[in-house]
Design an enzyme around this catalytic site. Structure first.
Site: not given
Ligand code: COA
Length: 260
Positions: A66, A112, A115, A135
């Site tokens: 992200a 992300g 993910e 993270e």
């Protein structure tokens, strides 16, 4: 359809969705997530699209996470909303997508990015790929389904280790962990994905959608996957594809599915 951060192309029933922010290692900012949602929503309606290959542009990254610059000053409430919106718009949307989604991981798939790859129905990776959920090194946890999908794929202990250490694993280790299904040379990755797509394309797309729903039912809280399977199995018997598939077999010819 023109996108700022995506390249979307269709060829022979395969939709290629390429995340295209190479200067930021294809990091998922808000706009890119919105564009991905739009591309998938269009693909859902588009009869020509039968299989999706999802990849990143450039030689370095699938998606490096992200976009950290967008959320570094968020409040707890904003953080919660970021995860909820992202999961609904993109990650769960891809996981439950009625057409097969293959992630072709061509480099870093971090946070992300991993993910997103884990939301795809299965993954192949090039031998330079590196995967991880880093993270906790940023003081946060995976928020786009990573704490749920990683243990589903690799097992709880390995997921705990990967998430706690914030480390990266290479493609061969990811293969041993069942995180990916195949490893290829980088310049053969898309061709390999196309080979998989070609095998899928020979089959009934209606039955494939039913199979996706039944398999996913196993991972839905409060849902009995065996019951979903029975329902979906029964429903197949009312389809033209079933009629064609079984009659083609019995008359010793190749099936030509109406949905194709
Ligand atoms: N969010 C925002 N920007 C990112 C990013 C992310 N997740 N990952 C990479 N970028 C940007 C970098 O800031 C840099 O931008 P700049 O050139 O404007 O400074 C550019 O992409 C290239 O990255 P860089 O770090 O210089 O490349 P590298 O080869 O030295 O390192 C990584 C590659 C993947 C190891 C490193 O970029 C990294 O650790 N990224 C963050 C991974 C992460 O924690 N993801 C989880 C987010 S929740």
């Amino acid at each position: 359809m023109d996108y700022k951060n995506l390249i979307v192309e269709i060829d022979e029933n395969i939709l290629y969705v390429t995340i295209n922010r190479p200067s930021k290692l294809n990091a998922l900012n808000k706009d890119t997530i919105a564009e991905l949602h739009e591309a998938f929503a269009d693909a859902k309606e588009d009869e020509e699209t039968k299989v999706i290959i999802l990849t990143g542009s450039g030689e370095k990254a699938f998606v490096a996470g992200a976009d950290i610059s967008e959320f570094s000053d968020f409040s707890p409430e904003e953080g919660k909303q970021l995860a909820a919106e992202g999961q609904a718009k993109l990650f769960d949307y891809v996981a439950n997508f009625p057409k097969p989604v293959i992630a072709a991981i061509n480099g870093f798939a971090l946070g992300g990015g991993l993910e997103l790859a884990m939301s795809a129905h299965f993954r192949i990776a090039s031998d330079n790929a590196k995967m991880g959920l880093p993270e906790v090194s940023l003081g946060v946890i995976p928020g786009y389904g990573g704490t749920q999908r990683l243990p589903q794929l690799v097992g709880k202990g390995r997921a705990m280790e990967m998430i706690m250490t914030a480390g990266m694993i290479d493609a061969n280790q990811a293969l041993r962990y069942n995180l990916i299904n195949h490893v290829t040379a980088q310049d053969e990755l898309i061709e390999f994905a196309e080979g998989m797509a070609a095998k899928i394309l020979k089959n009934s797309s209606v039955a494939i959608s039913a199979a996706i729903r039944a398999i996913n039912a196993n991972y839905e809280a409060g849902v009995n996957g065996f019951e979903t399977e029975i329902e979906e199995f029964g429903r197949c018997f009312g389809t033209e594809d079933f009629e064609e598939g079984t009659s083609a077999f019995l008359s010793k010819r190749k099936a030509d599915f109406p949905g194709r």
